[in-house]
Design a protein around this motif. Sequence first.
Motif, PDB file in Angstrom:
ATOM      1  N   UNK A   1       8.625   2.942 -10.560  1.00  0.00           N
ATOM      2  CA  UNK A   1       9.159   3.983  -9.762  1.00  0.00           C
ATOM      3  C   UNK A   1       9.903   3.426  -8.591  1.00  0.00           C
ATOM      4  N   UNK A   2      10.977   4.136  -8.248  1.00  0.00           N
ATOM      5  CA  UNK A   2      11.708   3.741  -6.862  1.00  0.00           C
ATOM      6  C   UNK A   2      10.704   4.006  -5.820  1.00  0.00           C
ATOM      7  N   UNK A   3       9.880   5.246  -5.858  1.00  0.00           N
ATOM      8  CA  UNK A   3       8.945   5.240  -4.803  1.00  0.00           C
ATOM      9  C   UNK A   3       7.602   5.560  -5.356  1.00  0.00           C
ATOM     10  N   UNK A   4       6.576   5.044  -5.033  1.00  0.00           N
ATOM     11  CA  UNK A   4       5.196   5.277  -5.772  1.00  0.00           C
ATOM     12  C   UNK A   4       4.260   5.136  -4.413  1.00  0.00           C
ATOM     13  N   UNK A   5       2.894   5.909  -4.919  1.00  0.00           N
ATOM     14  CA  UNK A   5       1.769   5.610  -3.911  1.00  0.00           C
ATOM     15  C   UNK A   5       1.189   4.434  -4.291  1.00  0.00           C
ATOM     16  N   UNK A   6       0.812   3.627  -3.299  1.00  0.00           N
ATOM     17  CA  UNK A   6       0.209   2.676  -3.535  1.00  0.00           C
ATOM     18  C   UNK A   6      -1.253   2.592  -4.233  1.00  0.00           C
ATOM     19  N   UNK A   7      -1.701   1.490  -4.820  1.00  0.00           N
ATOM     20  CA  UNK A   7      -2.827   1.441  -5.516  1.00  0.00           C
ATOM     21  C   UNK A   7      -4.244   1.581  -4.414  1.00  0.00           C
ATOM     22  N   UNK A   8      -3.792   0.867  -3.269  1.00  0.00           N
ATOM     23  CA  UNK A   8      -4.726   0.777  -2.079  1.00  0.00           C
ATOM     24  C   UNK A   8      -4.042   1.119  -0.993  1.00  0.00           C
ATOM     25  N   UNK A   9      -3.908   2.524  -0.468  1.00  0.00           N
ATOM     26  CA  UNK A   9      -3.259   2.743   0.830  1.00  0.00           C
ATOM     27  C   UNK A   9      -3.788   2.017   1.943  1.00  0.00           C
ATOM     28  N   UNK A  10      -3.007   2.109   3.150  1.00  0.00           N
ATOM     29  CA  UNK A  10      -3.710   1.756   4.289  1.00  0.00           C
ATOM     30  C   UNK A  10      -4.380   2.714   5.058  1.00  0.00           C
ATOM     31  N   UNK A  11      -5.444   2.522   5.293  1.00  0.00           N
ATOM     32  CA  UNK A  11      -6.217   3.989   6.061  1.00  0.00           C
ATOM     33  C   UNK A  11      -6.680   3.338   7.305  1.00  0.00           C
ATOM     34  N   UNK A  12      -6.516   3.833   8.586  1.00  0.00           N
ATOM     35  CA  UNK A  12      -7.111   3.650   9.633  1.00  0.00           C
ATOM     36  C   UNK A  12      -8.140   4.853  10.231  1.00  0.00           C
ATOM     37  N   UNK A  13      -9.375   4.398  10.066  1.00  0.00           N
ATOM     38  CA  UNK A  13     -10.447   5.072  10.423  1.00  0.00           C
ATOM     39  C   UNK A  13     -10.632   5.431  12.006  1.00  0.00           C
ATOM     40  N   UNK A  14     -10.693   6.850  12.308  1.00  0.00           N
ATOM     41  CA  UNK A  14     -10.533   7.070  13.665  1.00  0.00           C
ATOM     42  C   UNK A  14     -11.808   7.265  14.343  1.00  0.00           C
ATOM     43  N   UNK A  15     -12.312   6.669  15.543  1.00  0.00           N
ATOM     44  CA  UNK A  15     -13.740   6.858  15.982  1.00  0.00           C
ATOM     45  C   UNK A  15     -14.132   8.171  16.323  1.00  0.00           C
TER      46      UNK A  15
END
Length: 842
Positions: A311-325
């Motif tokens: 796909x030209x644009x696809x969701x990643x297998x593992x997205x980048x997640x920033x957990x907020x305090x």
Amino acid sequence: MKRVRASLIILLLTAFSFPVCPQAFAAITPALVPALQQQERPGGRGGGPREENDSDGPREYSEVITEDAITSAGMFDVHEVGDDLFFEIPPSELENEMLLIQRTMESTLQDPGSFFTGGPRLIVQWERQRDRVILRGKDYDMIADSTAAIWSVISGFRRGPVLATFDVEAYGADSSAVIDVSDVFLTNIPELNPIDGLNRGRSWVEDSWSFEDAVNVQVTQSGSGSGAAPGGRGGGPGSGRGGGQAQTRSQTARVFFSMARLPEEPMMPRWHDERVGFNSSRSYDFTRPDNRLEQIRFIHRFKLEKQNPNAEISDPIDPIVYWIDPATPDWLKPWIVKGVNEWQPAFEDAGFSNAIMGRVAPTPEEDPSFSMYDARHSAIYWRPSTVANATGGQIVDPRSGQILKGEVNMYHNIMELQKNWYFIQVGALDERAQSLPMPDSLMGRLVEYVVTHEIGHSIGFPHNMKASAMYPADSVRSASFLERMGGSHTATLMDYSRFNYVAQPEDNIPLEYLIPKVGPYDHFGVRWGYSPIPEADTPDDELEILNGWAREQDQYPWLRFTTADAAGSDPAALTEAVGDADAVKSTTYGMRNLERVMSMMLEVTEKPGESYDELENLYGEAVSQWGRYMGHVTAIVGGAQTQEKYGTGPRFEPVEKARQREAVQYLDAAAFHVPEMFLNSDILRRIEPEGVVARFRTQQNRVLTSLLSQARLERLIEFEALETRNGDAYTLADLMSDLSAGIWNELQDRTVQVNTYRRNVQRAFLEVVDNRLHPNEEDLNSNFNPAAAPWTSDIRAVLRAELEDIDLLAEQALARTSQDMTRTHLRDVRSEIQRILGGNGN
């Protein structure tokens, strides 16, 4: 993660125990033994390791991991038995490289007025020699192909220091080695940054968790450190809030350790390119094909792989997640989530949808096993500190540059800094800023901006100070231009560009365009660093495509990055600047807005029943902003326009003579004469009995020190020497002539009068010239950037000649003044010049 209480399963585990060598080894490294011998460990040992004189070797599993054990199953099982902590390490985890980090959760040493430090980040591995387990660090300064002959030597250098050794207390199923690791976290291993004077009797393991790919341990460490007297927190003598002499005091910290297995297969690195800004790791590669030892660099980036590679644009297998305090003020949490998510469109340009997102982390009550300090979790910490700042960084896999954990520190007082800057720079353009405190809707947006900037650092980007000069100065006053460029006055959020002070009230710029956003350079950088190149099997295979992307900078200047070795010469690479493609014009606009802000400052800040602290604060900020503006103009003199290139032409071009002369003339008018807007007695008599004269002398001294810096003067000499068209270079003599005409112009008036502020400027000029002619021994012999001896270039001759001319002017001016203070000043000027020319420096 699974926590169980050991019981009948012990019988099954012991049934699979293997015979072992009876030879016994020290439970910990010898360096740690004296520290432990000084302390009695509290409580029973619940099984624990055998005594030192016990030489019978490993025991039965059930004798060590008793029925009272609390077990957490995962990468390796973790057992809490009484006060002891045991790791059960299976053979499959031996020799695996792991990330080990330490973070302080809370500490009596933390000064609320200081930055929060990070902590150790180590690559380690577990090894076993007979009935001994070793925790060893790893080193990645040198690398080589594992099939090359030199690998046999390089692999030895990769073996780092032994951090600790352990007797095997028992063997579990599949020959898993059970060791008591309590002392790893509760003794003085320097690489793990323990609290000073750690006292084992007042320190203990609080909790532990094991997961499929990580183990976390939380401990309390107590010791004795040098801190302020009671009433303060840390610091040196007299630095505590309660004052007093520094003394040794008891200190306690809660510390979190996280150990995570590195990826089994390292991510393919992407080579660093000076034309595109990325943080990077460096190693010496001993098997590159070049006929020299090469230091390679690969960029820092998260590993993103498409769920649908076609796909030209696809969701990643593992997205980048920033957990907020969770400790973040509730009203700000949505703004911080938005600050993270602002990067999503840039990742779409790289082929990834939903690639990065912010989420509020669960509280301990909601998920006791979750921690933002976990090596696998990227986090945005909210720090209770008076520091008015924020920081962003990352922890990477040294084998590939893969970011394993991104970290952002948001200090609570960042709101004070944003309020000050926004009011001073664009308060005249936004009515919301003309009433303090600012509304939450505005402050939330300002905090969001900071978060987005720091996330940029955390996903791999350094600052790009060049971006703010890539748009024409007049264009950043155009709403239609800003709209075409994504609504931001600078090409990247990674510049220190701040707010659009170039815009004027009559421009009617939408308020949302006053605050920087993710810009064209940011989209370009994410695309260059994160876009998959599926046809490439090695980093070298990517180079041709990456070079083609980088060459887009030739056509689109707003995609350019700060030139690596410009050495401060580029007037386009400035901090705190907007529209510095033409710093004189942009500063002129900025000064107009600053004058508008000064005219409303008293009305905004004066409130019955409240002190004048805010007025004093904002007045000081306004003066500092004036100083920054003058610094932007100063950078033009002796400057070079730069563009990073790889084999395609010149990288440095001296700034045109006319622009440099214009800059000096502007400084003569705007820096060396104090603007009237700052001499408002209605303000000054509310904030201080004295100080305004010294305040401006300090700022003017800074401008002169920069303008007459050794490096700037040397560049002027070199540009003149290399100029092939006679008269096109702005020379050192030109600078001194123009500068003298501005600073000493009163001395040529028919009636000579020099006011207080101008006397200060003239004294500052002599002080700076003196320092340039007579650098102290420390400066001459400095190991870092030593000053050049004044007799090694034309600088001394030009400066001495200028002093002689000024002395003659002062002598002649004495006959044309009737003002006592001016006469006294001119006599002092002549005396000072003679002292400087005499060279005694006293």
